[in-house]
Scaffold this motif. Structure first.
Motif, PDB file in Angstrom:
ATOM      1  N   VAL A  13       0.771  -1.273  -0.040  1.00 15.49           N
ATOM      2  CA  VAL A  13      -0.024   0.169   0.100  1.00 15.49           C
ATOM      3  C   VAL A  13       0.768   1.218  -0.105  1.00 15.49           C
ATOM      4  CG1 VAL A  13      -1.775   1.275   1.161  1.00 15.49           C
ATOM      5  CG2 VAL A  13      -1.733  -1.213   1.155  1.00 15.49           C
ATOM      6  N   VAL A  14       0.581   2.424  -1.030  1.00 13.01           N
ATOM      7  CA  VAL A  14       1.388   3.306  -0.950  1.00 13.01           C
ATOM      8  C   VAL A  14       0.980   4.269   0.297  1.00 13.01           C
ATOM      9  CG1 VAL A  14       1.982   5.428  -2.214  1.00 13.01           C
ATOM     10  CG2 VAL A  14       1.287   3.242  -3.522  1.00 13.01           C
ATOM     11  N   ASP A  15       2.203   4.681   0.760  1.00 15.12           N
ATOM     12  CA  ASP A  15       1.915   5.479   2.026  1.00 15.12           C
ATOM     13  C   ASP A  15       1.864   6.902   1.863  1.00 15.12           C
ATOM     14  OD1 ASP A  15       4.703   6.612   1.604  1.00 15.12           O
ATOM     15  OD2 ASP A  15       5.519   5.117   3.208  1.00 15.12           O
ATOM     16  N   ARG A  16       1.685   7.650   2.681  1.00 13.20           N
ATOM     17  CA  ARG A  16       1.398   9.302   2.725  1.00 13.20           C
ATOM     18  C   ARG A  16       2.658   9.646   1.913  1.00 13.20           C
ATOM     19  NH1 ARG A  16      -1.689  11.335   8.285  1.00 13.20           N
ATOM     20  NH2 ARG A  16      -3.314   9.933   7.949  1.00 13.20           N
ATOM     21  N   ALA A  17       3.787   9.296   2.022  1.00 12.43           N
ATOM     22  CA  ALA A  17       4.792   9.902   1.311  1.00 12.43           C
ATOM     23  C   ALA A  17       5.118   9.378  -0.115  1.00 12.43           C
ATOM     24  CB  ALA A  17       6.142   9.780   2.276  1.00 12.43           C
ATOM     25  N   GLY A  18       4.149   8.603  -0.521  1.00 15.46           N
ATOM     26  CA  GLY A  18       4.326   7.907  -1.796  1.00 15.46           C
ATOM     27  C   GLY A  18       5.247   6.779  -2.150  1.00 15.46           C
ATOM     28  N   SER A  19       5.245   6.303  -1.036  1.00 18.47           N
ATOM     29  CA  SER A  19       6.233   5.065  -1.142  1.00 18.47           C
ATOM     30  C   SER A  19       5.612   3.861  -0.865  1.00 18.47           C
ATOM     31  CB  SER A  19       7.602   5.240  -0.134  1.00 18.47           C
ATOM     32  OG  SER A  19       8.293   6.444  -0.543  1.00 18.47           O
ATOM     33  N   ILE A  20       6.341   2.744  -1.170  1.00 14.56           N
ATOM     34  CA  ILE A  20       6.110   1.177  -0.700  1.00 14.56           C
ATOM     35  C   ILE A  20       7.293   0.571  -0.361  1.00 14.56           C
ATOM     36  CG2 ILE A  20       3.974   1.122  -2.578  1.00 14.56           C
ATOM     37  CD1 ILE A  20       5.837  -0.635  -4.230  1.00 14.56           C
ATOM     38  N   TYR A  21       7.000  -0.553   0.395  1.00 16.63           N
ATOM     39  CA  TYR A  21       8.101  -1.184   1.005  1.00 16.63           C
ATOM     40  C   TYR A  21       7.904  -2.664   0.486  1.00 16.63           C
ATOM     41  CZ  TYR A  21      11.264  -3.856   3.934  1.00 16.63           C
ATOM     42  OH  TYR A  21      12.256  -4.530   4.349  1.00 16.63           O
ATOM     43  N   VAL A  22       8.992  -3.192  -0.359  1.00 15.75           N
ATOM     44  CA  VAL A  22       9.090  -4.649  -0.841  1.00 15.75           C
ATOM     45  C   VAL A  22      10.234  -5.171   0.008  1.00 15.75           C
ATOM     46  CG1 VAL A  22       9.572  -5.599  -3.003  1.00 15.75           C
ATOM     47  CG2 VAL A  22       8.380  -3.314  -3.114  1.00 15.75           C
ATOM     48  N   PRO A  23       9.880  -6.129   0.587  1.00 19.40           N
ATOM     49  CA  PRO A  23      11.053  -7.145   0.921  1.00 19.40           C
ATOM     50  C   PRO A  23      11.904  -7.497   0.205  1.00 19.40           C
ATOM     51  CG  PRO A  23       8.557  -8.015   1.584  1.00 19.40           C
ATOM     52  CD  PRO A  23       8.401  -6.913   0.490  1.00 19.40           C
ATOM     53  N   LYS A  24      13.116  -7.374   0.644  1.00 17.23           N
ATOM     54  CA  LYS A  24      14.424  -7.888   0.046  1.00 17.23           C
ATOM     55  C   LYS A  24      14.874  -6.586  -0.865  1.00 17.23           C
ATOM     56  CE  LYS A  24      13.543 -12.622  -0.037  1.00 17.23           C
ATOM     57  NZ  LYS A  24      13.442 -13.987  -1.043  1.00 17.23           N
ATOM     58  N   VAL A  25      14.115  -5.806  -1.080  1.00 19.65           N
ATOM     59  CA  VAL A  25      14.562  -4.608  -1.988  1.00 19.65           C
ATOM     60  C   VAL A  25      14.567  -3.273  -1.195  1.00 19.65           C
ATOM     61  CG1 VAL A  25      13.941  -3.283  -3.882  1.00 19.65           C
ATOM     62  CG2 VAL A  25      13.452  -5.536  -3.817  1.00 19.65           C
ATOM     63  N   GLY A  26      13.598  -3.098  -0.357  1.00 19.27           N
ATOM     64  CA  GLY A  26      13.340  -1.904   0.453  1.00 19.27           C
ATOM     65  C   GLY A  26      12.228  -0.979   0.160  1.00 19.27           C
ATOM     66  N   GLU A  27      12.513   0.304   0.571  1.00 29.07           N
ATOM     67  CA  GLU A  27      11.463   1.328   0.275  1.00 29.07           C
ATOM     68  C   GLU A  27      11.640   1.883  -1.254  1.00 29.07           C
ATOM     69  OE1 GLU A  27      10.829   5.512   2.314  1.00 29.07           O
ATOM     70  OE2 GLU A  27       9.948   4.090   3.352  1.00 29.07           O
ATOM     71  N   ILE A  28      10.636   1.997  -1.800  1.00 25.63           N
ATOM     72  CA  ILE A  28      10.532   2.495  -3.305  1.00 25.63           C
ATOM     73  C   ILE A  28       9.685   3.509  -3.417  1.00 25.63           C
ATOM     74  CG2 ILE A  28      10.090   1.912  -5.550  1.00 25.63           C
ATOM     75  CD1 ILE A  28      10.908  -0.875  -4.934  1.00 25.63           C
ATOM     76  N   ASN A  29      10.015   4.856  -4.081  1.00 24.10           N
ATOM     77  CA  ASN A  29       9.232   5.967  -4.009  1.00 24.10           C
ATOM     78  C   ASN A  29       8.326   5.925  -5.455  1.00 24.10           C
ATOM     79  OD1 ASN A  29       8.424   8.810  -4.700  1.00 24.10           O
ATOM     80  ND2 ASN A  29       8.494   8.811  -2.363  1.00 24.10           N
ATOM     81  N   LEU A  30       7.276   6.034  -5.283  1.00 24.73           N
ATOM     82  CA  LEU A  30       6.102   6.086  -6.481  1.00 24.73           C
ATOM     83  C   LEU A  30       5.616   7.329  -6.693  1.00 24.73           C
ATOM     84  CD1 LEU A  30       4.778   2.606  -6.150  1.00 24.73           C
ATOM     85  CD2 LEU A  30       6.399   3.090  -7.519  1.00 24.73           C
ATOM     86  N   THR A  31       6.031   8.453  -6.357  1.00 19.21           N
ATOM     87  CA  THR A  31       5.360   9.771  -6.642  1.00 19.21           C
ATOM     88  C   THR A  31       5.341  10.129  -7.923  1.00 19.21           C
ATOM     89  OG1 THR A  31       6.178  10.502  -4.405  1.00 19.21           O
ATOM     90  CG2 THR A  31       5.628  12.162  -6.058  1.00 19.21           C
ATOM     91  N   GLY A  32       4.187  10.529  -8.510  1.00 16.79           N
ATOM     92  CA  GLY A  32       4.035  10.925  -9.934  1.00 16.79           C
ATOM     93  C   GLY A  32       4.318   9.848 -11.014  1.00 16.79           C
ATOM     94  N   VAL A  33       4.565   8.440 -10.422  1.00 12.64           N
ATOM     95  CA  VAL A  33       4.717   7.444 -11.512  1.00 12.64           C
ATOM     96  C   VAL A  33       3.418   7.033 -11.955  1.00 12.64           C
ATOM     97  CG1 VAL A  33       5.329   5.096 -11.769  1.00 12.64           C
ATOM     98  CG2 VAL A  33       6.686   6.724 -10.376  1.00 12.64           C
ATOM     99  N   LYS A  34       2.819   6.949 -13.295  1.00 15.83           N
ATOM    100  CA  LYS A  34       1.823   6.504 -13.749  1.00 15.83           C
ATOM    101  C   LYS A  34       1.602   4.774 -13.798  1.00 15.83           C
ATOM    102  CE  LYS A  34       1.295  10.320 -17.032  1.00 15.83           C
ATOM    103  NZ  LYS A  34       1.108  10.658 -18.391  1.00 15.83           N
ATOM    104  N   TYR A  35       0.315   4.243 -14.099  1.00 10.61           N
ATOM    105  CA  TYR A  35       0.427   2.737 -13.969  1.00 10.61           C
ATOM    106  C   TYR A  35       1.103   2.230 -15.131  1.00 10.61           C
ATOM    107  CZ  TYR A  35      -1.661  -1.881 -14.065  1.00 10.61           C
ATOM    108  OH  TYR A  35      -1.952  -3.175 -14.090  1.00 10.61           O
TER     109      TYR A  35
END
Length: 202
Positions: free
Chosen positions: A26-48
């Motif tokens: 789930v995208v948090d308020r900062a626009g990021s998601i957490y993926v195990p083994k990878v870490g936090e990834i920011n998706l701000t402004g990314v289109k589907y």
């Protein structure tokens, strides 16, 4: 494809190969998601449409030789405000994929003294669209529909000039005029004259 990922959206991410990923993020308020083994990834402004290549680029910094599949889960909700001569004015919580037409139907459309031809969408004090619902109702044309965003205001203007069209026409009724229509334009709103009509005095 043009949907912009935002806080509250859920992504179903599956990866296989050198890395095994199976996560509902789930995208948090900062626009990021957490993926195990990878870490936090920011998706701000990314289109589907850009999510898979974007995530692949981030994950490939750590892993190689993998495949990735991403689909949308639960979508976030947004709040819009309906004002003016609406049938049910107020605040509405709707899907983030909603358009102006979806919001118009959610609030019941215009009140009896509201306009069908001037439905204004405002965003941050700026007019984004002036939608004519006749395009959809009479011609099935939804091409001028626009997406709504959280905080948008939908204003129903008071009804404009009206004309009553009766007699030998396809759809006799009272029609609202948008600008400086001619008699022919008004008759077109009523579906044109019927086969038994006398058009010699038009």
């Amino acid at each position: 494809a043009d949907y912009v990922i935002g806080p509250g959206d859920e992504l179903l991410i599956r990866g296989w190969g050198q890395v095994d990923i199976n996560v509902r993020a789930v995208v948090d308020r900062a626009g990021s998601i957490y993926v195990p083994k990878v870490g936090e990834i920011n998706l701000t402004g990314v289109k589907y449409s850009e999510v898979v290549p974007y995530l692949k680029g981030v994950i490939s910094r750590t892993f190689r030789n993998f495949e990735l599949n991403v689909s949308m889960g639960q979508l976030r909700s947004i709040q819009v405000f309906v004002t003016g001569e609406a049938r049910r004015p107020g605040s509405y919580t709707i899907s983030s994929l909603s358009t102006l037409v979806n919001a118009v139907f959610a609030c019941g459309g215009p009140a009896p003294h509201g306009s069908l031809r001037h439905i204004v969408l405002k965003r941050g004090g700026t007019e984004i669209a002036d939608f004519d619902l006749y395009d959809l109702l009479l011609r099935g044309d939804k091409s001028k529909d626009v997406n709504v965003e959280g905080g948008d205001v939908i204003y129903f203007s008071p009804v404009g000039p009206q004309v009553a069209i009766v007699g030998s026409v396809q759809q006799p009724a009272i029609y609202e005029l948008r600008g400086r229509e001619s008699v022919a334009d008004a008759l077109a709103l009523a579906g044109g004259i019927s086969a038994v009509a006398d058009n010699t005095s038009l």
